[in-house]
Design a protein around this motif. Structure first.
Motif, PDB file in Angstrom:
ATOM      1  N   LEU A 205     -68.483  -6.632  12.863  1.00  0.00           N
ATOM      2  CA  LEU A 205     -67.751  -4.684  12.189  1.00  0.00           C
ATOM      3  C   LEU A 205     -70.028  -4.197  11.966  1.00  0.00           C
ATOM      4  O   LEU A 205     -69.595  -2.859  12.710  1.00  0.00           O
ATOM      5  CB  LEU A 205     -67.240  -5.056  11.258  1.00  0.00           C
ATOM      6  N   PHE A 206     -70.586  -4.742  11.626  1.00  0.00           N
ATOM      7  CA  PHE A 206     -71.848  -3.077  10.925  1.00  0.00           C
ATOM      8  C   PHE A 206     -72.191  -2.783  12.740  1.00  0.00           C
ATOM      9  O   PHE A 206     -73.206  -1.444  12.246  1.00  0.00           O
ATOM     10  CB  PHE A 206     -71.973  -4.272  10.073  1.00  0.00           C
ATOM     11  N   ALA A 207     -72.614  -3.747  13.433  1.00  0.00           N
ATOM     12  CA  ALA A 207     -73.246  -2.897  14.441  1.00  0.00           C
ATOM     13  C   ALA A 207     -73.009  -2.078  14.810  1.00  0.00           C
ATOM     14  O   ALA A 207     -73.428  -1.228  15.348  1.00  0.00           O
ATOM     15  CB  ALA A 207     -73.291  -4.296  15.378  1.00  0.00           C
ATOM     16  N   PRO A 208     -70.994  -2.073  15.369  1.00  0.00           N
ATOM     17  CA  PRO A 208     -71.058  -0.548  15.806  1.00  0.00           C
ATOM     18  C   PRO A 208     -70.801   0.312  15.127  1.00  0.00           C
ATOM     19  O   PRO A 208     -71.292   1.497  14.842  1.00  0.00           O
ATOM     20  CB  PRO A 208     -69.636  -1.050  15.915  1.00  0.00           C
ATOM     21  N   LEU A 209     -70.508   0.000  13.347  1.00  0.00           N
ATOM     22  CA  LEU A 209     -70.388   1.541  12.762  1.00  0.00           C
ATOM     23  C   LEU A 209     -71.728   1.892  12.366  1.00  0.00           C
ATOM     24  O   LEU A 209     -71.576   3.212  11.923  1.00  0.00           O
ATOM     25  CB  LEU A 209     -70.233   0.728  10.960  1.00  0.00           C
ATOM     26  N   SER A 210     -72.835   0.957  12.391  1.00  0.00           N
ATOM     27  CA  SER A 210     -74.378   1.946  12.623  1.00  0.00           C
ATOM     28  C   SER A 210     -74.553   2.946  13.325  1.00  0.00           C
ATOM     29  O   SER A 210     -75.393   3.463  13.057  1.00  0.00           O
ATOM     30  CB  SER A 210     -75.274   0.273  12.195  1.00  0.00           C
ATOM     31  N   GLU A 211     -73.902   2.789  15.043  1.00  0.00           N
ATOM     32  CA  GLU A 211     -74.126   3.317  16.458  1.00  0.00           C
ATOM     33  C   GLU A 211     -73.432   5.010  15.894  1.00  0.00           C
ATOM     34  O   GLU A 211     -73.971   5.074  16.053  1.00  0.00           O
ATOM     35  CB  GLU A 211     -73.776   2.558  16.763  1.00  0.00           C
ATOM     36  N   VAL A 212     -72.148   4.823  14.793  1.00  0.00           N
ATOM     37  CA  VAL A 212     -71.610   6.068  14.524  1.00  0.00           C
ATOM     38  C   VAL A 212     -71.517   6.763  12.992  1.00  0.00           C
ATOM     39  O   VAL A 212     -72.673   7.832  13.079  1.00  0.00           O
ATOM     40  CB  VAL A 212     -70.380   5.962  14.303  1.00  0.00           C
ATOM     41  N   TYR A 213     -72.113   5.908  12.046  1.00  0.00           N
ATOM     42  CA  TYR A 213     -72.891   6.160  10.910  1.00  0.00           C
ATOM     43  C   TYR A 213     -73.648   6.192   9.750  1.00  0.00           C
ATOM     44  O   TYR A 213     -74.595   7.182   9.505  1.00  0.00           O
ATOM     45  CB  TYR A 213     -71.386   6.172  10.033  1.00  0.00           C
ATOM     46  N   GLY A 214     -74.641   6.119  10.867  1.00  0.00           N
ATOM     47  CA  GLY A 214     -76.533   5.426  10.879  1.00  0.00           C
ATOM     48  C   GLY A 214     -76.356   3.737  10.317  1.00  0.00           C
ATOM     49  O   GLY A 214     -75.798   4.219   9.187  1.00  0.00           O
ATOM     50  N   ARG A 215     -77.509   3.541  10.539  1.00  0.00           N
ATOM     51  CA  ARG A 215     -78.168   2.702   9.575  1.00  0.00           C
ATOM     52  C   ARG A 215     -78.535   2.459   8.186  1.00  0.00           C
ATOM     53  O   ARG A 215     -77.667   1.142   7.149  1.00  0.00           O
ATOM     54  CB  ARG A 215     -79.643   1.991   9.785  1.00  0.00           C
ATOM     55  N   ASN A 216     -78.801   4.015   7.432  1.00  0.00           N
ATOM     56  CA  ASN A 216     -78.408   4.166   5.964  1.00  0.00           C
ATOM     57  C   ASN A 216     -77.065   3.775   5.212  1.00  0.00           C
ATOM     58  O   ASN A 216     -77.209   3.557   3.986  1.00  0.00           O
ATOM     59  CB  ASN A 216     -79.387   4.831   5.697  1.00  0.00           C
ATOM     60  N   ASN A 217     -76.021   4.361   6.072  1.00  0.00           N
ATOM     61  CA  ASN A 217     -74.832   4.470   5.425  1.00  0.00           C
ATOM     62  C   ASN A 217     -74.662   2.851   5.370  1.00  0.00           C
ATOM     63  O   ASN A 217     -73.465   2.167   4.777  1.00  0.00           O
ATOM     64  CB  ASN A 217     -74.123   5.521   5.766  1.00  0.00           C
ATOM     65  N   VAL A 218     -74.713   2.058   6.425  1.00  0.00           N
ATOM     66  CA  VAL A 218     -74.071   0.963   6.538  1.00  0.00           C
ATOM     67  C   VAL A 218     -74.804   0.083   5.157  1.00  0.00           C
ATOM     68  O   VAL A 218     -74.280  -1.010   4.887  1.00  0.00           O
ATOM     69  CB  VAL A 218     -74.485   0.244   7.776  1.00  0.00           C
ATOM     70  N   TYR A 219     -75.923  -0.032   5.472  1.00  0.00           N
ATOM     71  CA  TYR A 219     -77.211  -0.678   4.274  1.00  0.00           C
ATOM     72  C   TYR A 219     -76.359  -0.501   3.060  1.00  0.00           C
ATOM     73  O   TYR A 219     -75.853  -1.273   2.082  1.00  0.00           O
ATOM     74  CB  TYR A 219     -78.503   0.058   4.116  1.00  0.00           C
ATOM     75  N   ARG A 220     -75.646   0.694   2.811  1.00  0.00           N
ATOM     76  CA  ARG A 220     -75.779   1.425   1.456  1.00  0.00           C
ATOM     77  C   ARG A 220     -74.302   0.749   0.944  1.00  0.00           C
ATOM     78  O   ARG A 220     -74.116   0.254  -0.520  1.00  0.00           O
ATOM     79  CB  ARG A 220     -76.069   2.780   0.487  1.00  0.00           C
ATOM     80  N   VAL A 221     -73.212   1.124   1.675  1.00  0.00           N
ATOM     81  CA  VAL A 221     -71.731   0.713   0.937  1.00  0.00           C
ATOM     82  C   VAL A 221     -72.117  -0.522   1.377  1.00  0.00           C
ATOM     83  O   VAL A 221     -71.348  -1.323   0.591  1.00  0.00           O
ATOM     84  CB  VAL A 221     -71.696   1.380   2.356  1.00  0.00           C
ATOM     85  N   SER A 222     -72.523  -1.837   2.281  1.00  0.00           N
ATOM     86  CA  SER A 222     -71.998  -2.992   2.482  1.00  0.00           C
ATOM     87  C   SER A 222     -72.809  -3.645   1.197  1.00  0.00           C
ATOM     88  O   SER A 222     -72.813  -4.917   0.765  1.00  0.00           O
ATOM     89  CB  SER A 222     -72.990  -3.665   3.749  1.00  0.00           C
ATOM     90  N   TYR A 223     -74.403  -3.247   0.744  1.00  0.00           N
ATOM     91  CA  TYR A 223     -74.915  -3.662   0.057  1.00  0.00           C
ATOM     92  C   TYR A 223     -74.511  -4.096  -1.214  1.00  0.00           C
ATOM     93  O   TYR A 223     -74.344  -4.394  -2.406  1.00  0.00           O
ATOM     94  CB  TYR A 223     -76.361  -3.452  -0.737  1.00  0.00           C
TER      95      TYR A 223
END
Length: 471
Positions: free
Chosen positions: A85-103
């Motif tokens: 899930l997180f790999a495709p999300l990072s390609e749309v919303y960026g790595r940092n947004n995925v980091y912050r939300v997931s953490y």
């Protein structure tokens, strides 16, 4: 006369020196890298922190040992599934947004674990925390490659590779000390504190580094500043929906496992290696607790052997860098992907040697330090095996590198989730010598892989539907 295509190209935004993450100062790059590595370490540290809490879980939540072992297995299974899930999300919303939300979710979901009302709630949220924290197994490596060019990336990537494998070694050490001296709940309360500090460091120190998202943001700024809606970035014209990207993220890695024998065999080798690492969380209490009479705290400290081996392996990175530079110079500046497997050859030899050594030194009459020294060889082998395989997969399967790594993560974490479930029964029936020797035998069977692919890899890449030949 200008064509519509040339006008459109005129307004396509490009990466300027002020936007390029590779132009960030070296000191700041390393701060960002170390914060990301710490987040990856924290994610896997939380997986093994459960290793000495099982007795307390059985007593306070009224369950049995077979159920408490799931506290590790469900977490690791979450680590296996989350990257899809997180790999495709990072390609749309960026790595940092995925980091912050997931953490943030990782930290929130840890509260019911630190203060569990019952075993069912505890286990459900162990899976959810594993799932949430998995972004740092699938996305973080991309952040490191965003910051450093090809000539500089080997060392920071080596540090990042160490982080998620050092976490499982650190977890039992801390857990043993806590559970020996205070209530088992504090193991997870320490996780809460560690995760909160890590979350704050991510918010403060880590910027967005994914270039397509940086370009999208730059185009949005220009449209707002100039009032000209013609400015655009490639991500603004991305084809396909997010749902399609997620389905591709799920489908492509499994297609690679089913139809590419080289990827399947290398991933199985990695999966077996990680499975054995996670099996030690149940095996070490048998080897050092039951046989040598170690306390929780002393058994946790026994994991330092593997940790020392991992750090020693990382310290050789400079030698490998020089070796790769020499080989690249002989090939016109291009490094053949199979060269990366030379490091794996060293790991392939060290792993069974270390495990056989450990197997035949687990007798009560043998000094306890000898199996710990043997475990350091296996720790070094872990770093050599994974570093070589990761870099080989990313290079040899470059067009689908993310899927290649996702397939690796899914398979190895699934093995890591399953192995602890049968560890105690295996050691009870086969004894410490027989069970550890069996694991050593399995690693011996897998040992020829890097040697075979070093010799025949180029030919196999030419026959593969997924790998690349011309680099």
């Amino acid at each position: 006369m200008s064509t519509p295509a040339s006008i459109a190209n005129q307004y396509e935004v490009t990466l300027g020196p002020e936007d390029d993450p590779k132009r960030i100062g070296t000191g700041r790059k390393w701060v960002i890298t170390l914060v990301i590595c710490n987040a990856a370490l924290c994610a896997t540290f939380a997986s093994s922190i459960a290793s000495f809490t099982e007795t307390g879980l059985q007593r306070d939540l009224h369950t049995v040992r077979e159920v408490t072992i799931l506290s590790i297995s469900l977490y690791v299974q979450g680590l296996a599934l989350g990257p899809l899930l997180f790999a495709p999300l990072s390609e749309v919303y960026g790595r940092n947004n995925v980091y912050r939300v997931s953490y943030f979710l990782f930290w929130v979901f840890t509260w019911p674990i630190a203060f569990p009302p019952d075993i069912e709630t505890f286990l459900v949220f162990r899976f959810l925390t594993g799932f949430s924290s998995s972004a740092f197994l699938s996305v973080a490596g991309g952040s490191v490659s965003d910051l450093f060019d090809n000539k500089q990336v080997a060392t920071p990537m080596g540090v990042y590779t160490l982080s998620p494998f050092f976490g499982p070694v650190l977890g039992p050490l801390i857990s043993g000390i806590i559970c020996q001296n205070t209530d088992w709940h504090w193991a997870y309360r320490v996780c809460l504190i560690y995760e909160f500090v890590t979350l704050v460091s991510l918010l403060v120190f880590v910027p967005e580094t994914y270039v397509p998202v940086l370009l999208k943001r730059k185009a949005a700024r220009l449209r707002k500043k100039t009032g000209n809606e013609k400015y655009w970035a490639p991500l603004d014209r991305r084809e396909g929906s997010l749902t399609h990207a997620i389905m591709a993220s799920i489908y492509t890695p499994f297609k690679l496992l089913l139809f590419d024998k080289m990827a399947l065999s290398l991933n199985t080798w990695n999966a077996l290696t990680l499975g054995i690492l996670y099996l030690t969380f149940e095996a070490f209490p048998v080897i050092f607790g039951d046989v040598h009479g170690f306390t929780f705290q002393e058994t946790g400290l026994a994991f330092l052997g593997m940790g020392v081996g991992m750090i020693a392996a990382l310290s050789t990175q400079g030698l490998w860098n020089r070796y790769h530079d020499t080989v690249a110079a002989r090939h016109g500046g291009k490094l053949p992907p199979e060269t990366r497997l030379v490091m794996g050859m060293v790991g392939a030899v060290l792993a069974p040697v270390g495990l056989f050594w450990m197997a035949f030194t687990t007798y009560r009459a043998v000094p306890w330090i000898l199996p710990i020294i043997a475990s350091s060889l296996f720790g070094a082998a872990i770093i050599f095996i994974f570093t070589s395989t990761f870099t080989y997969l990313v290079t040899a399967y470059r067009p689908i590198a993310a899927s290649a790594m996702a397939s690796n993560t899914a398979l190895r974490c699934s093995f890591a989730a399953a192995f602890p479930l049968f560890a105690v029964q295996m050691y009870d029936r086969l004894t410490t010598v027989g069970a550890t020797a069996l694991l050593a035998g399995l690693m011996t069977l897998m040992a020829p892989l890097p040697f075979l692919y070093y010799r025949w890899g180029e030919r196999l890449r030419a026959q593969s539907k997924f790998a690349v030949v011309d680099l």
